[in-house]
Design a protein around this motif. Structure first.
Motif, mmCIF file in Angstrom:
data_model
loop_
_atom_site.group_PDB
_atom_site.id
_atom_site.type_symbol
_atom_site.label_atom_id
_atom_site.label_comp_id
_atom_site.label_asym_id
_atom_site.label_seq_id
_atom_site.Cartn_x
_atom_site.Cartn_y
_atom_site.Cartn_z
ATOM 1 N N UNK A 17 -46.199 34.489 3.222
ATOM 2 C CA UNK A 17 -46.806 33.161 3.216
ATOM 3 C C UNK A 17 -45.807 32.098 2.770
ATOM 4 N N UNK A 18 -44.928 32.476 1.848
ATOM 5 C CA UNK A 18 -43.873 31.547 1.443
ATOM 6 C C UNK A 18 -42.930 31.248 2.605
ATOM 7 N N UNK A 19 -42.589 32.294 3.366
ATOM 8 C CA UNK A 19 -41.715 32.093 4.529
ATOM 9 C C UNK A 19 -42.397 31.210 5.569
ATOM 10 N N UNK A 20 -43.710 31.390 5.760
ATOM 11 C CA UNK A 20 -44.458 30.544 6.692
ATOM 12 C C UNK A 20 -44.453 29.092 6.218
ATOM 13 N N UNK A 21 -44.681 28.893 4.926
ATOM 14 C CA UNK A 21 -44.678 27.546 4.362
ATOM 15 C C UNK A 21 -43.350 26.847 4.668
ATOM 16 N N UNK A 22 -42.252 27.554 4.416
ATOM 17 C CA UNK A 22 -40.928 26.984 4.661
ATOM 18 C C UNK A 22 -40.709 26.712 6.150
ATOM 19 N N UNK A 77 -42.816 22.333 -1.867
ATOM 20 C CA UNK A 77 -41.807 22.938 -1.005
ATOM 21 C C UNK A 77 -40.540 23.323 -1.772
ATOM 22 N N UNK A 78 -40.141 22.502 -2.728
ATOM 23 C CA UNK A 78 -38.949 22.823 -3.504
ATOM 24 C C UNK A 78 -39.116 24.122 -4.279
ATOM 25 N N UNK A 79 -40.243 24.273 -4.931
ATOM 26 C CA UNK A 79 -40.513 25.494 -5.693
ATOM 27 C C UNK A 79 -40.598 26.707 -4.769
ATOM 28 N N UNK A 80 -41.246 26.531 -3.607
ATOM 29 C CA UNK A 80 -41.376 27.629 -2.646
ATOM 30 C C UNK A 80 -40.008 28.085 -2.160
ATOM 31 N N UNK A 81 -39.124 27.137 -1.886
ATOM 32 C CA UNK A 81 -37.794 27.495 -1.395
ATOM 33 C C UNK A 81 -36.957 28.166 -2.491
ATOM 34 N N UNK A 82 -37.131 27.732 -3.719
ATOM 35 C CA UNK A 82 -36.447 28.404 -4.821
ATOM 36 C C UNK A 82 -36.920 29.853 -4.962
ATOM 37 N N UNK A 83 -38.234 30.045 -4.815
ATOM 38 C CA UNK A 83 -38.781 31.403 -4.906
ATOM 39 C C UNK A 83 -38.244 32.279 -3.786
ATOM 40 N N UNK A 84 -38.171 31.733 -2.573
ATOM 41 C CA UNK A 84 -37.626 32.483 -1.441
ATOM 42 C C UNK A 84 -36.168 32.853 -1.670
ATOM 43 N N UNK A 87 -35.960 35.706 -4.041
ATOM 44 C CA UNK A 87 -36.343 36.955 -3.370
ATOM 45 C C UNK A 87 -35.215 37.452 -2.479
ATOM 46 N N UNK A 88 -34.543 36.529 -1.792
ATOM 47 C CA UNK A 88 -33.408 36.918 -0.933
ATOM 48 C C UNK A 88 -32.284 37.528 -1.784
ATOM 49 N N UNK A 89 -31.995 36.891 -2.900
ATOM 50 C CA UNK A 89 -30.938 37.412 -3.767
ATOM 51 C C UNK A 89 -31.296 38.796 -4.301
ATOM 52 N N UNK A 90 -32.556 38.957 -4.648
ATOM 53 C CA UNK A 90 -33.013 40.252 -5.143
ATOM 54 C C UNK A 90 -32.846 41.322 -4.081
ATOM 55 N N UNK A 91 -33.176 40.972 -2.832
ATOM 56 C CA UNK A 91 -33.069 41.942 -1.735
ATOM 57 C C UNK A 91 -31.625 42.252 -1.386
ATOM 58 N N UNK A 92 -30.744 41.271 -1.640
ATOM 59 C CA UNK A 92 -29.352 41.440 -1.231
ATOM 60 C C UNK A 92 -28.459 41.993 -2.330
ATOM 61 N N UNK A 93 -29.025 42.196 -3.540
ATOM 62 C CA UNK A 93 -28.212 42.720 -4.625
ATOM 63 C C UNK A 93 -27.622 44.066 -4.229
#
Length: 327
Positions: A17-22, A77-84, A87-93
């Protein structure tokens, strides 16, 4: 836990849902958002309805210019993009283990015999390819399974007859038995008979599973050794054997290593003593840990012999290398 805290945990937004929002905020179009996310328009419509319900706001209003964000969407939107991004950084660690730069300690449970036979090869290899890695040799024993489970020990090398569930093991090399004597022994030359074995005085090593197998064989064959000396381990054994006429019976790998370094004579043991397989053991908790995998691969490459690689459970040869088997 407070009721409000529990509610906050259960109402966490689905990352989709966050990705959809963005995507909607960026494109202003349900069609383009669907393309961007690789989803059908009906799916996007379902997700948007969920998103509106979760955030309690329409978020986007249809207009001639496309889907326009509401003030609440602008604020979020700013908070949503920060959260995304988090999550990306967590997945890419990356969790890869790079031995050339790693700074860490590995604890390996082993017998003092393995200090002679295995540890020098491990240490030489580690010093060459992983200069920042430190090895700690820990005694293998009844506490080893718990240490492997807790992470106090990374690996065990040796022979453990019974191991708790949740552990893995991999065979490295088989062991039979030899007798070690001085190269200048007055009565024993190139071969030892059962008569020689019964006649000569012995050094007995009272440690490890090997001692238990030897003791069992002596009981079964009703042989009473003339024991001149008992030792708790292999420290000092080469000097004793090399300067006396005593005999030591021990696993082949240890016997041949000591004979090579100290100029002793190694002979096939004339008694029928059960052989065993030296293995490496680890806990399932660390089965996929990159550092643990690196250490196990290192030991496998150093010590796993072709005779072991070509055996399966029935003992008949096979071509494919066996997989790690859980205990």
């Amino acid at each position: 836990m407070k009721h409000s805290d529990h509610r906050a945990e259960t109402n966490l937004l689905d990352p989709r849902l966050l990705r959809l929002f963005d995507a909607l905020f960026t494109t202003g179009s349900v069609t383009k958002a669907a393309e961007k996310l690789g989803q059908s328009q009906p799916t996007i419509s379902i997700w948007l309805a969920r998103l509106r319900k979760e955030l309690d706001d329409p978020l986007f209003i249809r207009s001639a210019e496309g889907m326009l964000p509401t003030p609440r969407a602008d604020a979020l939107i700013g908070t949503a993009r920060q959260a995304l991004e988090m999550l990306r950084r967590l997945a890419e660690l990356r969790t890869d283990f790079d031995p050339t730069t790693a700074k860490r300690r590995f604890a390996i449970c082993m017998t003092d015999g393995s200090h002679v036979t295995l540890l020098p090869s491990i240490l030489a290899h580690v010093r060459r390819v992983a200069p920042g890695v430190r090895i700690e040799a820990t005694q293998i024993g009844s506490d080893t399974p718990r240490m492997l489970q807790s992470g106090e020990a990374d690996l065990a090398l040796g022979y453990i007859s019974d191991l708790d569930a949740g552990h893995f093991q991999q065979a490295l090399f088989p062991q039979d038995w030899v007798c070690l004597t001085s190269a200048k022994h007055a009565r024993i030359r190139d071969r030892m008979t059962v008569r020689d074995f019964r006649r000569e005085a012995h050094v007995l090593i009272r440690s490890g599973t090997g001692h238990q197998l030897l003791a069992g064989a002596l009981r079964e064959q009703r042989i009473v050794l003339e024991v001149a000396l008992e030792l708790p381990g292999f420290l000092g054994l080469p000097a004793i054997i090399g300067t006396t006429d005593l005999v030591a019976t021990l696993p082949r790998h240890i016997g041949e290593t000591l004979a090579h370094y100290y100029g002793l004579r190694v002979l096939d043991c004339p008694l029928a003593i059960a052989g065993f397989t030296v293995k490496q053991y680890w806990h399932a908790r660390f089965h996929h840990d990159p550092a643990s995998q690196w250490l196990r691969q290192l030991c496998g490459e150093l010590f796993q012999q072709q005779e072991v690689r070509g055996l399966h459970r029935s003992g008949r040869p096979r071509k494919r290398r066996p997989r790690d088997l859980p205990s």
